[in-house]
Design an enzyme around this catalytic site. Sequence first.
Site, PDB file in Angstrom:
ATOM      1  N   GLU A 123       0.848  -1.198   0.000  1.00 41.30           N
ATOM      2  CA  GLU A 123       0.000   0.000   0.000  1.00 41.30           C
ATOM      3  C   GLU A 123       0.880   1.244   0.000  1.00 41.30           C
ATOM      4  O   GLU A 123       2.096   1.146   0.237  1.00 41.30           O
ATOM      5  CB  GLU A 123      -0.918  -0.002   1.233  1.00 41.30           C
ATOM      6  CG  GLU A 123      -1.876  -1.169   1.274  1.00 41.30           C
ATOM      7  CD  GLU A 123      -2.849  -1.095   2.443  1.00 41.30           C
ATOM      8  OE1 GLU A 123      -2.806  -0.093   3.186  1.00 41.30           O
ATOM      9  OE2 GLU A 123      -3.648  -2.033   2.596  1.00 41.30           O
ATOM     10  N   SER A 128       7.600  -2.554   2.496  1.00 42.68           N
ATOM     11  CA  SER A 128       8.385  -3.468   3.329  1.00 42.68           C
ATOM     12  C   SER A 128       7.764  -3.626   4.716  1.00 42.68           C
ATOM     13  O   SER A 128       7.836  -4.687   5.325  1.00 42.68           O
ATOM     14  CB  SER A 128       9.818  -2.944   3.459  1.00 42.68           C
ATOM     15  OG  SER A 128      10.464  -2.940   2.212  1.00 42.68           O
ATOM     16  N   TRP A 152       1.314  -1.234  -6.606  1.00 34.45           N
ATOM     17  CA  TRP A 152       2.327  -2.161  -7.117  1.00 34.45           C
ATOM     18  C   TRP A 152       1.846  -3.608  -7.056  1.00 34.45           C
ATOM     19  O   TRP A 152       2.588  -4.513  -6.675  1.00 34.45           O
ATOM     20  CB  TRP A 152       3.649  -2.000  -6.360  1.00 34.45           C
ATOM     21  CG  TRP A 152       4.309  -0.704  -6.674  1.00 34.45           C
ATOM     22  CD1 TRP A 152       4.363   0.419  -5.905  1.00 34.45           C
ATOM     23  CD2 TRP A 152       4.979  -0.369  -7.909  1.00 34.45           C
ATOM     24  NE1 TRP A 152       5.030   1.426  -6.565  1.00 34.45           N
ATOM     25  CE2 TRP A 152       5.423   0.967  -7.800  1.00 34.45           C
ATOM     26  CE3 TRP A 152       5.256  -1.069  -9.086  1.00 34.45           C
ATOM     27  CZ2 TRP A 152       6.118   1.622  -8.818  1.00 34.45           C
ATOM     28  CZ3 TRP A 152       5.941  -0.417 -10.098  1.00 34.45           C
ATOM     29  CH2 TRP A 152       6.365   0.904  -9.959  1.00 34.45           C
ATOM     30  N   GLN A 333      28.587  -2.066 -19.712  1.00 35.95           N
ATOM     31  CA  GLN A 333      29.964  -1.553 -19.769  1.00 35.95           C
ATOM     32  C   GLN A 333      30.772  -2.259 -20.854  1.00 35.95           C
ATOM     33  O   GLN A 333      31.545  -1.627 -21.586  1.00 35.95           O
ATOM     34  CB  GLN A 333      30.628  -1.741 -18.403  1.00 35.95           C
ATOM     35  CG  GLN A 333      31.893  -0.929 -18.208  1.00 35.95           C
ATOM     36  CD  GLN A 333      31.606   0.564 -18.046  1.00 35.95           C
ATOM     37  OE1 GLN A 333      30.477   0.949 -17.786  1.00 35.95           O
ATOM     38  NE2 GLN A 333      32.626   1.381 -18.233  1.00 35.95           N
ATOM     39  N   ILE A 334      30.600  -3.553 -20.987  1.00 38.21           N
ATOM     40  CA  ILE A 334      31.325  -4.312 -22.011  1.00 38.21           C
ATOM     41  C   ILE A 334      30.900  -3.873 -23.407  1.00 38.21           C
ATOM     42  O   ILE A 334      31.728  -3.780 -24.327  1.00 38.21           O
ATOM     43  CB  ILE A 334      31.102  -5.829 -21.811  1.00 38.21           C
ATOM     44  CG1 ILE A 334      31.853  -6.310 -20.558  1.00 38.21           C
ATOM     45  CG2 ILE A 334      31.550  -6.630 -23.032  1.00 38.21           C
ATOM     46  CD1 ILE A 334      31.507  -7.720 -20.121  1.00 38.21           C
ATOM     47  N   GLY A 336      30.032  -0.913 -24.097  1.00 35.88           N
ATOM     48  CA  GLY A 336      30.444   0.475 -24.277  1.00 35.88           C
ATOM     49  C   GLY A 336      29.260   1.364 -24.609  1.00 35.88           C
ATOM     50  O   GLY A 336      28.158   1.181 -24.100  1.00 35.88           O
ATOM     51  N   GLU A 360       9.528  -8.508  -3.595  1.00 37.75           N
ATOM     52  CA  GLU A 360       9.478  -9.643  -2.659  1.00 37.75           C
ATOM     53  C   GLU A 360      10.370  -9.399  -1.430  1.00 37.75           C
ATOM     54  O   GLU A 360      10.969 -10.323  -0.879  1.00 37.75           O
ATOM     55  CB  GLU A 360       9.894 -10.962  -3.342  1.00 37.75           C
ATOM     56  CG  GLU A 360       9.357 -11.204  -4.739  1.00 37.75           C
ATOM     57  CD  GLU A 360       7.838 -11.303  -4.824  1.00 37.75           C
ATOM     58  OE1 GLU A 360       7.165 -10.816  -3.910  1.00 37.75           O
ATOM     59  OE2 GLU A 360       7.353 -11.857  -5.824  1.00 37.75           O
TER      60      GLU A 360
END
Length: 380
Positions: A123, A128, A152, A333-334, A336, A360
């Site tokens: 809500e 949490s 949600w 990142q790899i 680029g 969850e």
Amino acid sequence: MNLTPEQKHWQETARSFAEREIAPLSRMMDQTDEFPVDLFRKISDAGLYGLSLPSAYGGVGADMVSAAFALVEISKANASVGFTLDAHWLSADTILHFGTEEQKHKYLPKTAKDALCAFALTEPTGGSDAAAILTTATRDGDDFVLNGTKTWCTNSEVAGILIVMAKTDPEKGDKGMSAFLVEADTPGLTIVRREKKMGLRGGSMSCELSLKDCRIPASNLLGKEGEGFLVAMKGLDVARICISAVAIGTAEAAYDHSRKHARERQAFGARIGTFQGVQFKLADMAIGLQAARLLLHQVATMAGNGQNHRKESAILKVFASDLAMQSASESVQIYGGNGYSTDYPVEQLFRDAKVLQIGEGTNEVLRMLIGRTVLAEREQ
């Protein structure tokens, strides 16, 4: 890690289905944010709605390990589809474990075949902090009348059955919470709006919903009155296994894309996979995935055997979701500059991965749970 022949069967069946039916739609779902009704009809026809439900209630009867590793394969093709099944399985499993025989025979065959489920807990004032929910359920003769707002709520726009958490005695805090089965067409239950998400688009719908004088029969109480917090926590223990499978599938997708790109991309006169910096990133992904799969197998086995796995499922969820986020980030990142472009798939993985550290149970809250648990354990 050794899977049984049946577990391997469901893993391979899910992989084949995902590669054939889900992966080709992944980018389109993300771009349009439209729920693929036809795809989910095929998912239902393939038996995946009720994969871990007993055959007595219309399910397939596969064990928890089979379901978990099948969900990895589905999520590797598209995390949003995996997330929808996570929310669906959470709700169906909750009905299985807390429902009366009448409730199980009425609702579970629907969940196994054609009705998605939703779990309405969060809500505006209680995410949490589940005990802080404000939705109320007031007894009126043979009925309960529900009033409140949920946010949600994954699957709520397309669900046929919802599990709604409400306070039957607000003065008692978490001891005054109860769980209810609410059919989607119940008067007073309305979808207010769909959340506009950065990731998990198309295959997963999360909405805000309103309950206004929503009247349901008292027979739709799920579990005992005042035990709703227990129902929610038990359900989330299983849900953390499922969301971890989604996370592992997302991390596997990032790893596969990164490895392929590292083998093909040329820079400074060589393939970038020959550079130590790129190799270290791939090594960390491979290390994490090996550990995550072993954890998934362990915790899913515990759940299937009826063992208490609250701490273990929390550990798994934190580890797997952090791995997914790290792997997706390193994948960008790899790649680029291309990794930041919507012309390439890894930016979608980056957006999809983030919510896995939140859903969850946030990883911060779960670290608190793990910490409290290990401090309370006796020395071995």
